[in-house]
Design an enzyme around this catalytic site. Sequence first.
Site, PDB file in Angstrom:
ATOM      1  N   ASP A 272      39.117  39.346  39.462  1.00 29.03           N
ATOM      2  CA  ASP A 272      39.993  40.156  40.296  1.00 29.03           C
ATOM      3  C   ASP A 272      41.282  39.339  40.498  1.00 29.03           C
ATOM      4  O   ASP A 272      41.336  38.141  40.197  1.00 29.03           O
ATOM      5  CB  ASP A 272      39.318  40.505  41.623  1.00 29.03           C
ATOM      6  CG  ASP A 272      39.974  41.740  42.261  1.00 29.03           C
ATOM      7  OD1 ASP A 272      41.147  42.024  41.956  1.00 29.03           O
ATOM      8  OD2 ASP A 272      39.308  42.414  43.077  1.00 29.03           O
TER       9      ASP A 272
HETATM   10  C1  NOJ Z   1      42.631  43.818  43.611  1.00 28.48           C
HETATM   11  C2  NOJ Z   1      41.524  44.810  43.634  1.00 28.48           C
HETATM   12  O1  NOJ Z   1      40.390  44.263  44.291  1.00 28.48           O
HETATM   13  C3  NOJ Z   1      41.108  45.287  42.252  1.00 28.48           C
HETATM   14  O2  NOJ Z   1      40.154  46.310  42.377  1.00 28.48           O
HETATM   15  C4  NOJ Z   1      42.316  45.748  41.494  1.00 28.48           C
HETATM   16  O3  NOJ Z   1      41.936  46.245  40.234  1.00 28.48           O
HETATM   17  C5  NOJ Z   1      43.282  44.584  41.356  1.00 28.48           C
HETATM   18  N1  NOJ Z   1      43.680  44.140  42.677  1.00 28.48           N
HETATM   19  C6  NOJ Z   1      44.520  44.928  40.540  1.00 28.48           C
HETATM   20  O4  NOJ Z   1      45.322  45.805  41.233  1.00 28.48           O
END
Ligand code: NOJ
Length: 747
Positions: A272
């Site tokens: 993430d």
């Molecule tokens: C953080 C989020 O937890 C995740 O689900 C997302 O895909 C990413 N940011 C990218 O935006």
Amino acid sequence: MTENAAAGPRIEQLLADLTTKEKVGQLIQYFYFSIPAGAEGVDPFMARQPQAVEAALAEGSVGSLLFVTDPEQTNRLQKQAIEGSVHGIPLLFGFDVIHGLRTIFPVPIALAASWDADTIERAQAVAAKEARAVGIHWAFAPMVDIARDPRWGRIIEGAGEDPLLASVVAAAQVRGFQGSELGAPDHIVAGPKHFAGYGAALGGRDYDEVDLSDQEFWNTYLPPFKAAIDAGAGNIMSAYMDLNGVPASGNHWLLTEVLRDELGFEGFVVTDANAAKDLQTHHFAADAADAAVRALNAGVDMEMGVFQPAFETLVAAVDDGRVSAARLDEAVRRVLVVKEKLGLFEQPYVDVQESVRVLADTGHRDESQRAAERSAVLLRNEGVLLPLSAESLTKVAVLGPLAGSKRDTIGPWVFDFDLDETVTVVDGIRERLAGTASVTYEQGVAEPKRTFPSMFEAFGDSSPSAPADFDADAAFTRAVEAAADADVAVIVLGEQQDMIGENASRSDLSLPGDQQKLLEAAVATGTPIVLLLMNGRPLDVRWAAQNVPAILDIWYPGTRGGSAVAALLFGDAAPAGKLPFTWPRSVGQVPIHHAATRSHAPDAQGKRYWDEESTPLFPFGHGLTYTSFEYSEVRVDRDGSGVNDTVTVSVNVTNAGDRDGVEVAQLYLHQRFGTSSRPLRQLKAFRRVEVAAGATQTVTFEVTPEERRYWSAAPHDWVLDATVFDVWVGGSADADAHAEFTVAVDA
Ligand code: NOJ
């Protein structure tokens, strides 16, 4: 090695030719922000990010970018990557394609409420087509995290509480995104997330630690990931939080032993955003370099980085042996295989004209409307207030701030939408009643003020707030007068879209601001009231469930949301959605779900709280429609009676009304005794059936040994007990048509 992991000669040659720095570059994904001109409050680092990324592209040390959605831009950056790298390796563009790109579909929890794999697959196929047309190759979706705590805002992105429903939804989403195989035309790579257990954050506080028992992990939280991987998902995203004390993104057991060895995943793992670097924040890694080494060695292949990714330090770690050359090559190979499968070495660019045509396709908007109609859940319909008869109405009042808000209608986690074509509830009702009834719209109350900035503020993406001169008293009075003066009042309440989603937990599930007050005043006028809920989590609607005759959950219904809602209100379509979660009475009951086990003094089940029932407001699987169904004669058939035999259960489903209808028939199982205590009821099969008015249909389910197998904390292993089962079939977790069967030890 199976298909997904196999690398062709080109990739092996690249692995032989690339320098360590070039290889490490393939393992880094940078955010590339297109911040709207004039946006305020933008972090200076974010503002500089595009130049920094382009400098790295010129050196050939970028594997992937995210957050680019303009086809001219994807082409331009792709060209820089190809020309910047000696070997001409194309970029992989990833993005949060969560519930549509230009055409916005109902939010994921709504799609799950359709209990309709076909609708879900079709929705994500449209999203994939639009994304691919602009140069996006990979969706950070589906989110397959089980959510049993509605305080957690990300409940909206998943399929709710149940592992079986979530597994069916996860597989459908993967098929929709990816098509028949990785690299299918007009499709993109699916990236199920967040591996694993992220939905169980303590207190529902997003990102916070998760302490999950083994049985919860294997029986509840892992199955949707398994289903997504079995459906061929090409990517997995690791999670932010600590799982039982070890950060998920630095957890070798999780990312290698479970993900690779147990689940057989062969694609690539991305963290993430900033989650590798975060290993320092967790007080796990000593510094960024240690974080990078530990993430990679745990099983992460690519780091998603906002601010100076930790993986930039990996060259030194390979040089001094903290990361082996073999592990580096393994990760790079996985990334290059995906690029090859997508055909990016042959065709890295997109046709900008074609993308314009694809994004404008009105067929996509029709699909979105169909999905919204199928997602709505009719929670209550006293006196059969719904459907409304358009012919007998002359004055309709529409109330509530969300009824007229385009931005709220499409919900959170969208970035490239077109508000001009978004149909609000007011628009939809006006269009439906044009020329036959007058429609008055009154906002009535203001949307609540944010208590901290939305994480998407820099993208100009907050819900509209009331203008400075908003006169709350006057607006309230006008709304109540409009209700009093109407034949029927439709009131749209719930949460503005930026109150839910990532980093949007709530400690309270009440209707925000003065909405409850408005609802009570509208009901007090004596005019029949239809309450539409716009939400992605259950809200505290105890009062409404006693006092408002009709409650329809429309979620955040998407681009054509208002048209879908009008079709449902006036009976051109009928709601047939079912709740994908148990709806608590109040936040104090949270977490509450249907698959609880029985314990001491069960007769007092309804009386565990001094001040509240123990039962939910609406059970899991609940949802009414414009006819009613009766279940009878549950039968059990099978060839053998051993633990390894499949049991076939049939039931008669009768449409007892005078209108054709759709019902989601649900089968719940209970194991009476065995190695572990087992849930009182657990969803084990469901089928969506169409039954003509007055007709009876036989619906058949298979209960396989796989569905009866579970992980037990007694032997610390999977077990399949010889025992007695109760089975219920019906329209919700409160189903009462019952049978039982015994399975014996195999001879
Ligand atoms: C953080 C989020 O937890 C995740 O689900 C997302 O895909 C990413 N940011 C990218 O935006």
